[in-house]
Scaffold this motif. Sequence first.
Motif, mmCIF file in Angstrom:
data_model
loop_
_atom_site.group_PDB
_atom_site.id
_atom_site.type_symbol
_atom_site.label_atom_id
_atom_site.label_comp_id
_atom_site.label_asym_id
_atom_site.label_seq_id
_atom_site.Cartn_x
_atom_site.Cartn_y
_atom_site.Cartn_z
ATOM 1 N N LEU A 128 -122.201 20.162 113.553
ATOM 2 C CA LEU A 128 -121.294 21.056 112.840
ATOM 3 C C LEU A 128 -119.983 20.350 112.499
ATOM 4 O O LEU A 128 -119.501 20.397 111.351
ATOM 5 N N VAL A 129 -119.415 19.671 113.489
ATOM 6 C CA VAL A 129 -118.131 18.993 113.276
ATOM 7 C C VAL A 129 -118.288 17.816 112.317
ATOM 8 O O VAL A 129 -117.485 17.628 111.393
ATOM 9 N N VAL A 130 -119.340 17.013 112.522
ATOM 10 C CA VAL A 130 -119.551 15.844 111.663
ATOM 11 C C VAL A 130 -119.787 16.266 110.213
ATOM 12 O O VAL A 130 -119.245 15.667 109.283
ATOM 13 N N ALA A 131 -120.594 17.318 110.011
ATOM 14 C CA ALA A 131 -120.861 17.790 108.656
ATOM 15 C C ALA A 131 -119.583 18.275 107.980
ATOM 16 O O ALA A 131 -119.338 18.002 106.802
ATOM 17 N N ARG A 132 -118.757 19.000 108.729
ATOM 18 C CA ARG A 132 -117.505 19.508 108.163
ATOM 19 C C ARG A 132 -116.589 18.362 107.751
ATOM 20 O O ARG A 132 -116.015 18.364 106.658
ATOM 21 N N GLU A 133 -116.456 17.357 108.617
ATOM 22 C CA GLU A 133 -115.568 16.234 108.311
ATOM 23 C C GLU A 133 -116.104 15.414 107.143
ATOM 24 O O GLU A 133 -115.337 14.986 106.275
#
Length: 215
Positions: A128-133
């Motif tokens: 989730l975090v990697v995709a958002r960044e």
Amino acid sequence: MDGAAPKRHTLRVTPPQLKELRLLKIAVIHPDDADGRQLTQQLQRIGCQVQAFWPPVQVLPEGIDVAFMAVQPDFINLRFEWTQNEEAPAIIAVVTYENPTIVEAVLEIGAKAVLPSPVRSFGLLSALVVAREAHKESRSLARRLRKVEAKLLGVRQLAEAKSILMKTHSVSEGQAHDLIRDQAMSKRTTMEEIAAAIVNANEILSLGARRPGQS
């Protein structure tokens, strides 16, 4: 001094990427099976605002930040136009197995991360975090590219506009530059916009001059 070991203070730092997760609006495009329910529940435990959709939708509600999409053989040939939209959310592909067709479908929808099925709590937060960044960086690069392209277009049009003025008014390049600058100042706009207007007007006049039947 009593010889006691000094206390160690552990500083806990929460990255801003994690703090914003509770504000995210997430679409889960996944069959209503054990995997889909597990994914929805895990996201709700994180604190995200989750909406589940099945069958796949062709239009997402406004304001969706992240979309989890099950990439399955029975609908990989469908075209989801919203995934190609400039304002599309970050997309995370949920895949059951890998083969060239599935990988191609993952690339086609522009996924920024992949979550393997069966879904587990481990790895979900990172995806989730990697995709958002990655999504933020991609959009930032796209905006910067548009600005560079607009700047280059402005430079080309400014050069062309000066060339037009030099030919039509028999002035030097410096004088043509001053004419454009003065017009921009008087109209409270940019030199690039004045240059674009000169180029467009010249193209219209050139078309009129080439009309059939005119000498």
